[in-house]
Design an enzyme around this catalytic site. Sequence first.
Site, PDB file in Angstrom:
ATOM      1  N   ASP A  87       0.822  -1.211   0.000  1.00 14.43           N
ATOM      2  CA  ASP A  87       0.000   0.000   0.000  1.00 14.43           C
ATOM      3  C   ASP A  87       0.854   1.259   0.000  1.00 14.43           C
ATOM      4  O   ASP A  87       1.484   1.588   1.006  1.00 14.43           O
ATOM      5  CB  ASP A  87      -0.919  -0.011   1.219  1.00 14.43           C
ATOM      6  CG  ASP A  87      -1.876   1.161   1.248  1.00 14.43           C
ATOM      7  OD1 ASP A  87      -1.997   1.852   0.223  1.00 14.43           O
ATOM      8  OD2 ASP A  87      -2.500   1.391   2.290  1.00 14.43           O
ATOM      9  N   ASP A 297      -2.325   6.355  -5.528  1.00 10.32           N
ATOM     10  CA  ASP A 297      -2.355   5.317  -4.510  1.00 10.32           C
ATOM     11  C   ASP A 297      -2.531   3.942  -5.128  1.00 10.32           C
ATOM     12  O   ASP A 297      -3.534   3.666  -5.761  1.00 10.32           O
ATOM     13  CB  ASP A 297      -3.501   5.615  -3.551  1.00 10.32           C
ATOM     14  CG  ASP A 297      -3.328   4.906  -2.236  1.00 10.32           C
ATOM     15  OD1 ASP A 297      -2.828   3.767  -2.244  1.00 10.32           O
ATOM     16  OD2 ASP A 297      -3.691   5.478  -1.197  1.00 10.32           O
TER      17      ASP A 297
END
Length: 443
Positions: A87, A297
């Site tokens: 992540d 992201d």
Amino acid sequence: MKDYIFGYSFLNPCLKSPYFSLLHVLLIQIQLAFSSPDVLILPLRTQEIPSGSFPRSPNKLPFHHNVSLTVSLTVGTPPQNVSMVLDTGSELSWLHCNNTRYSYPNAFDPNLSSSYKPVTCSSPTCVNRTRDFTIPVSCDNNSLCHATLSYADASSSEGNLASDQFFIGSSEISGLVFGCMDSVFSSSSDEDGKNTGLMGMNRGSLSFVSQMGFPKFSYCISGADFSGLLLLGDADLPWLLPLNYTPLIQMTTPLPYFDRVAYTVQLEGIKVLDKLLPIPRSVFVPDHTGAGQTMVDSGTQFTFLLGPAYAALRTEFLNQTASILKVLEDQNFVFQGAMDLCYRVPQNQSRLPQLPAVSLVFRGAEMSVSGDRLLYRAPGEVRGIDSVYCFTFGNSDLLGVEAYVIGHHHQQNVWMEFDLERSRIGMAQVRCDLAGQRFGVGL
């Protein structure tokens, strides 16, 4: 913005559905002979598992994921196998740790590792390197540094900071700090045990990539078979098209709605085909509170735009597809809580019609989204003889999120380079499956 998830639980309980499937991408580790011994190449492989949620660190979107990226590695002495969600929107890496109350099948057992070291409250790590955490760290009864991660869906994760040896392929990273979480609460505890934890890759001082000290990292995700690769380090890639770079936005002053350690870029416009939408530039600039930043992201699946920009894009895409797509007339259906533009497509129709490309225009770079990446089939949703496909851009306002978030679905077949030394992100269109083959990691 501090109440939106994007560590790994951005799951709103009312959005859960048994029809959602969760695809996990397994990063099989190998270290290849390359131009630099400090470069690691990790190939991507896909694995389908049952529907479920998995808690992630704070500052993420409250919706249900269909795809996530997972890296497999070993931790401790002797090494224990772990699986961590990759992540780029989170800082603290953490692992499920076994204790007397809960037992996860893939958990890390610190008692079995001779190199495991807890972080004390008085240590510089606890005092100085946790400043960007959403919830301040505390001190437990044993004078150990205690971290708590909370989520928009009332999920939470907490435990102590510690350090241990991490192994990626043949490379050893000694003393890497992570969270050893002994309490992870969510509504899908059965699914929580499928992975061991989360690998934070943002710009925070305790992120995995910051601690490893790599000057840059890159990834490439294939849109065809979900294969691809992750590259850690700086490498000379003469076959790769020249990258177009956009600078990362720096914000030295703390603002309530600005994530200073996210990969923030400046979105300057949106085009449908070659038509630049009439959106004022001010719409894309963060305000005095920090609301309105644009984050790239890898953990978020789709892309979410603030209300005015989303409304302009929705209207233009509707207009340009009016003659080729049939709109789903169901005001009660909003895919993943933020995607309210959906279409009915006959189930026997093998291909979608040719759709107008949508381009996100950044300062110095552009990301074009075309073809099948523009519509996503909503799992399990059928209307008569039609499947339901939804526009893969959502409305941040419907989620209560004060930001633009560029998800990995729209980064497919784009070489994404995160240059930490020069504070910029590079992009280039590329066939990611072929890129993997060039490194000898084709699947």
